[in-house]
Design a protein around this motif. Structure first.
Motif, PDB file in Angstrom:
ATOM      1  N   GLY A 309       0.826  -1.196   0.000  1.00  0.00           N
ATOM      2  CA  GLY A 309       0.000   0.000   0.000  1.00  0.00           C
ATOM      3  C   GLY A 309       0.864   1.252   0.000  1.00  0.00           C
ATOM      4  O   GLY A 309       2.098   1.183   0.017  1.00  0.00           O
ATOM      5  N   PRO A 310       0.229   2.426   0.046  1.00  0.00           N
ATOM      6  CA  PRO A 310       0.981   3.692  -0.029  1.00  0.00           C
ATOM      7  C   PRO A 310       1.886   3.934   1.181  1.00  0.00           C
ATOM      8  O   PRO A 310       2.806   4.742   1.097  1.00  0.00           O
ATOM      9  CB  PRO A 310      -0.117   4.740  -0.135  1.00  0.00           C
ATOM     10  N   ASN A 311       1.616   3.261   2.297  1.00  0.00           N
ATOM     11  CA  ASN A 311       2.440   3.484   3.488  1.00  0.00           C
ATOM     12  C   ASN A 311       3.349   2.287   3.787  1.00  0.00           C
ATOM     13  O   ASN A 311       3.714   2.040   4.941  1.00  0.00           O
ATOM     14  CB  ASN A 311       1.540   3.754   4.695  1.00  0.00           C
ATOM     15  N   ALA A 312       3.713   1.556   2.747  1.00  0.00           N
ATOM     16  CA  ALA A 312       4.477   0.321   2.933  1.00  0.00           C
ATOM     17  C   ALA A 312       5.977   0.506   2.738  1.00  0.00           C
ATOM     18  O   ALA A 312       6.707  -0.473   2.566  1.00  0.00           O
ATOM     19  CB  ALA A 312       3.965  -0.758   1.991  1.00  0.00           C
ATOM     20  N   ASP A 313       6.458   1.771   2.745  1.00  0.00           N
ATOM     21  CA  ASP A 313       7.899   2.004   2.622  1.00  0.00           C
ATOM     22  C   ASP A 313       8.639   1.316   3.767  1.00  0.00           C
ATOM     23  O   ASP A 313       8.074   1.046   4.831  1.00  0.00           O
ATOM     24  CB  ASP A 313       8.201   3.505   2.673  1.00  0.00           C
ATOM     25  N   GLY A 314       9.918   1.064   3.552  1.00  0.00           N
ATOM     26  CA  GLY A 314      10.749   0.580   4.650  1.00  0.00           C
ATOM     27  C   GLY A 314      11.594  -0.630   4.293  1.00  0.00           C
ATOM     28  O   GLY A 314      11.707  -1.019   3.130  1.00  0.00           O
ATOM     29  N   LYS A 315      12.165  -1.190   5.323  1.00  0.00           N
ATOM     30  CA  LYS A 315      13.065  -2.331   5.148  1.00  0.00           C
ATOM     31  C   LYS A 315      12.287  -3.642   5.181  1.00  0.00           C
ATOM     32  O   LYS A 315      11.424  -3.839   6.040  1.00  0.00           O
ATOM     33  CB  LYS A 315      14.118  -2.338   6.251  1.00  0.00           C
ATOM     34  N   TYR A 316      12.662  -4.562   4.267  1.00  0.00           N
ATOM     35  CA  TYR A 316      12.051  -5.875   4.200  1.00  0.00           C
ATOM     36  C   TYR A 316      13.151  -6.941   4.134  1.00  0.00           C
ATOM     37  O   TYR A 316      14.268  -6.672   3.673  1.00  0.00           O
ATOM     38  CB  TYR A 316      11.156  -6.012   2.968  1.00  0.00           C
ATOM     39  N   ARG A 317      12.783  -8.140   4.563  1.00  0.00           N
ATOM     40  CA  ARG A 317      13.690  -9.275   4.399  1.00  0.00           C
ATOM     41  C   ARG A 317      12.872 -10.562   4.409  1.00  0.00           C
ATOM     42  O   ARG A 317      11.743 -10.598   4.920  1.00  0.00           O
ATOM     43  CB  ARG A 317      14.749  -9.332   5.497  1.00  0.00           C
ATOM     44  N   ALA A 318      13.465 -11.616   3.860  1.00  0.00           N
ATOM     45  CA  ALA A 318      12.884 -12.956   3.952  1.00  0.00           C
ATOM     46  C   ALA A 318      13.534 -13.655   5.141  1.00  0.00           C
ATOM     47  O   ALA A 318      14.751 -13.541   5.362  1.00  0.00           O
ATOM     48  CB  ALA A 318      13.129 -13.735   2.669  1.00  0.00           C
ATOM     49  N   TRP A 319      12.722 -14.377   5.909  1.00  0.00           N
ATOM     50  CA  TRP A 319      13.190 -14.989   7.156  1.00  0.00           C
ATOM     51  C   TRP A 319      12.602 -16.389   7.285  1.00  0.00           C
ATOM     52  O   TRP A 319      11.512 -16.675   6.783  1.00  0.00           O
ATOM     53  CB  TRP A 319      12.730 -14.138   8.339  1.00  0.00           C
ATOM     54  N   SER A 320      13.312 -17.273   7.959  1.00  0.00           N
ATOM     55  CA  SER A 320      12.774 -18.616   8.192  1.00  0.00           C
ATOM     56  C   SER A 320      13.317 -19.196   9.487  1.00  0.00           C
ATOM     57  O   SER A 320      14.516 -19.110   9.765  1.00  0.00           O
ATOM     58  CB  SER A 320      13.144 -19.547   7.034  1.00  0.00           C
ATOM     59  N   GLY A 321      12.405 -19.771  10.279  1.00  0.00           N
ATOM     60  CA  GLY A 321      12.810 -20.586  11.414  1.00  0.00           C
ATOM     61  C   GLY A 321      13.040 -21.994  10.907  1.00  0.00           C
ATOM     62  O   GLY A 321      12.133 -22.617  10.353  1.00  0.00           O
ATOM     63  N   MET A 322      14.234 -22.497  11.053  1.00  0.00           N
ATOM     64  CA  MET A 322      14.632 -23.686  10.315  1.00  0.00           C
ATOM     65  C   MET A 322      14.455 -25.002  11.049  1.00  0.00           C
ATOM     66  O   MET A 322      14.923 -26.034  10.590  1.00  0.00           O
ATOM     67  CB  MET A 322      16.092 -23.540   9.863  1.00  0.00           C
ATOM     68  N   GLY A 323      13.833 -25.020  12.230  1.00  0.00           N
ATOM     69  CA  GLY A 323      13.641 -26.285  12.920  1.00  0.00           C
ATOM     70  C   GLY A 323      14.906 -26.766  13.613  1.00  0.00           C
ATOM     71  O   GLY A 323      15.870 -26.010  13.774  1.00  0.00           O
ATOM     72  N   PRO A 324      14.959 -28.033  14.035  1.00  0.00           N
ATOM     73  CA  PRO A 324      16.077 -28.519  14.843  1.00  0.00           C
ATOM     74  C   PRO A 324      17.399 -28.627  14.098  1.00  0.00           C
ATOM     75  O   PRO A 324      18.453 -28.696  14.711  1.00  0.00           O
ATOM     76  CB  PRO A 324      15.599 -29.906  15.294  1.00  0.00           C
ATOM     77  N   ALA A 325      17.349 -28.668  12.753  1.00  0.00           N
ATOM     78  CA  ALA A 325      18.594 -28.827  11.988  1.00  0.00           C
ATOM     79  C   ALA A 325      19.328 -27.507  11.792  1.00  0.00           C
ATOM     80  O   ALA A 325      20.540 -27.499  11.530  1.00  0.00           O
ATOM     81  CB  ALA A 325      18.303 -29.461  10.626  1.00  0.00           C
ATOM     82  N   TYR A 326      18.622 -26.392  11.923  1.00  0.00           N
ATOM     83  CA  TYR A 326      19.205 -25.089  11.622  1.00  0.00           C
ATOM     84  C   TYR A 326      18.751 -24.029  12.620  1.00  0.00           C
ATOM     85  O   TYR A 326      17.703 -24.148  13.249  1.00  0.00           O
ATOM     86  CB  TYR A 326      18.818 -24.625  10.211  1.00  0.00           C
ATOM     87  N   ALA A 327      19.537 -22.984  12.698  1.00  0.00           N
ATOM     88  CA  ALA A 327      19.130 -21.801  13.449  1.00  0.00           C
ATOM     89  C   ALA A 327      18.215 -20.961  12.570  1.00  0.00           C
ATOM     90  O   ALA A 327      18.106 -21.168  11.359  1.00  0.00           O
ATOM     91  CB  ALA A 327      20.360 -20.998  13.856  1.00  0.00           C
ATOM     92  N   ASP A 328      17.525 -19.971  13.170  1.00  0.00           N
ATOM     93  CA  ASP A 328      16.754 -19.023  12.380  1.00  0.00           C
ATOM     94  C   ASP A 328      17.674 -18.357  11.358  1.00  0.00           C
ATOM     95  O   ASP A 328      18.826 -18.038  11.651  1.00  0.00           O
ATOM     96  CB  ASP A 328      16.131 -17.960  13.275  1.00  0.00           C
ATOM     97  N   SER A 329      17.161 -18.159  10.146  1.00  0.00           N
ATOM     98  CA  SER A 329      17.972 -17.625   9.051  1.00  0.00           C
ATOM     99  C   SER A 329      17.216 -16.510   8.357  1.00  0.00           C
ATOM    100  O   SER A 329      15.989 -16.467   8.370  1.00  0.00           O
ATOM    101  CB  SER A 329      18.305 -18.739   8.049  1.00  0.00           C
ATOM    102  N   TRP A 330      17.971 -15.614   7.703  1.00  0.00           N
ATOM    103  CA  TRP A 330      17.321 -14.495   7.020  1.00  0.00           C
ATOM    104  C   TRP A 330      18.189 -13.994   5.878  1.00  0.00           C
ATOM    105  O   TRP A 330      19.393 -14.218   5.816  1.00  0.00           O
ATOM    106  CB  TRP A 330      17.029 -13.356   7.999  1.00  0.00           C
ATOM    107  N   SER A 331      17.525 -13.282   4.969  1.00  0.00           N
ATOM    108  CA  SER A 331      18.218 -12.749   3.799  1.00  0.00           C
ATOM    109  C   SER A 331      18.797 -11.372   4.104  1.00  0.00           C
ATOM    110  O   SER A 331      18.604 -10.828   5.203  1.00  0.00           O
ATOM    111  CB  SER A 331      17.229 -12.634   2.637  1.00  0.00           C
ATOM    112  N   LYS A 332      19.459 -10.804   3.117  1.00  0.00           N
ATOM    113  CA  LYS A 332      19.877  -9.412   3.225  1.00  0.00           C
ATOM    114  C   LYS A 332      18.641  -8.524   3.267  1.00  0.00           C
ATOM    115  O   LYS A 332      17.569  -8.885   2.776  1.00  0.00           O
ATOM    116  CB  LYS A 332      20.755  -9.023   2.033  1.00  0.00           C
ATOM    117  N   THR A 333      18.788  -7.350   3.832  1.00  0.00           N
ATOM    118  CA  THR A 333      17.684  -6.408   3.917  1.00  0.00           C
ATOM    119  C   THR A 333      17.503  -5.655   2.595  1.00  0.00           C
ATOM    120  O   THR A 333      18.490  -5.250   1.961  1.00  0.00           O
ATOM    121  CB  THR A 333      17.942  -5.400   5.053  1.00  0.00           C
ATOM    122  N   LYS A 334      16.273  -5.503   2.182  1.00  0.00           N
ATOM    123  CA  LYS A 334      15.941  -4.722   0.982  1.00  0.00           C
ATOM    124  C   LYS A 334      15.064  -3.534   1.385  1.00  0.00           C
ATOM    125  O   LYS A 334      14.082  -3.720   2.095  1.00  0.00           O
ATOM    126  CB  LYS A 334      15.199  -5.585  -0.042  1.00  0.00           C
TER     127      LYS A 334
END
Length: 339
Positions: A309-334
């Motif tokens: 929407g018109p007020n959706a400016d700002g920082k975004y990233r993709a994120w995932s909680g990876m379960g017992p095999a991995y720690a929480d992970s995330w992408s670079k910020t856009k």
């Protein structure tokens, strides 16, 4: 002979609901007594071994009674762990397991006769009636382990380091410290690498290969007598490599469909997890806020689409909680600009 009424099983251990630990530097047997030693038999285990008693005991007896306790004043009645061994046994060794951490143990070997009323202690020649054949002590080692990081990106190595000191707090130099690792899903562990302590008791090793899933580490050492010490297990969590692309771009008109897509990369055997989702997050009020989530594909790829929407400016990233095999992970910020 001193009679002791003890209600002990003729085989097996007593009171073994204990935590992880490991024995370190042994002490000598009592002066003039039978040579008794405590040696490591693996994590949480020790072997108590004693010499042929014929040099100090000429009286026949029925069996050995071997006890292990953390009280220096332990007796056959009060000992935390006890085992009987036939007097004719050639391999005079008893194994005790499930030891407490940070504890000094006292191993005692008696010669005994079985009676209708209990057990009689048979002392060494010329010794008081309640005298044991020999005693040894073992104390848990202050072996320290610290990973260089608690979380690492998939494929990166980790350095483990620490110190080794004796019971008085003095550094132990020249001891070999071996680092073990146990990667998810924890199959028991394998030796990674080792190092020798310096004059300050310090040691340091770097993993032979990069980590690809959450991995537990612990360190172990053995002295010249084979007696060892262990640290507790410490977890190093692994983050998947997370790529991200924004289409059609990071500057769009309000209401335009924007797609964040990419892939998560890690151990191939753990990528295909039906419970793993990838989420779009927006940085709001000083923290990351989840907007929505989608399941990723079997190969770790993902697609996240929305119409800002018109007020959706700002920082975004993709994120995932990876379960017992991995720690929480995330992408670079856009940074998204909506016009």
């Amino acid at each position: 002979m001193k009679r002791v009424a003890v209600a002990l099983a003729t085989s097996g251990l007593l009171a073994t609901t204990l935590s992880v630990g490991a024995l370190a530097q042994p002490a000598l047997a009592v002066d003039g007594g039978l040579a008794v030693t405590i040696s490591s038999a693996g994590t949480k285990k020790v072997d108590v071994t004693w010499a042929d008693p014929s040099s100090i005991l000429t009286t026949a007896f029925d069996a050995y009674l071997v006890t292990l306790d953390n009280d220096a004043n332990t007796t056959p009645d009060t000992a935390d762990r006890s085992r009987y061994v036939d007097d004719a046994v050639v391999d005079r060794t008893v194994r005790f397991e499930d030891l407490n951490a940070n504890t000094t143990y006292f191993a005692t070997v008696y010669a005994v006769d079985f009676t209708d009323d209990g057990v009689d202690i048979v002392p060494a020649d010329g010794q008081p009636a309640d005298t044991a054949l020999g005693v040894a002590t073992g104390t848990y080692s202050p072996l320290k382990l610290q990973p260089s990081v608690s979380t690492v990106l998939s494929g990166k190595t980790v350095t483990l380091s620490g110190t080794l000191k004796d019971d008085a707090g003095n550094p132990i130099e020249g001891a070999t410290v071996t680092v073990w690792q146990d990667a998810y899903p924890q199959f028991g562990g394998a030796v990674d690498t080792d190092d020798v302590t310096d004059s300050s008791g310090r040691w340091s090793v770097t993993t032979a290969a990069g980590l690809t899933v959450n991995t537990w580490f612990w360190a172990e050492y053995r002295d010249d007598n084979g007696v060892g010490g262990w640290t507790g297990r410490t977890l190093v969590e692994v983050r998947k490599k997370f790529s991200v692309a924004v289409n059609p771009g990071t500057t769009v008109n309000a209401g335009t469909k924007v797609t964040f897509s990419g892939s998560t990369k890690g151990d191939p055997e753990n990528l295909d997890d039906a419970n793993v989702k990838v989420c779009l997050q927006h940085y709001e009020g000083g923290k990351w806020v989840k907007k929505f989530c989608r399941a990723d594909e079997a190969d770790g790829s993902y697609v996240l689409s929305f119409k800002p929407g018109p007020n959706a400016d700002g920082k975004y990233r993709a994120w995932s909680g990876m379960g017992p095999a991995y720690a929480d992970s995330w992408s670079k910020t856009k940074k998204l600009t909506v016009t």
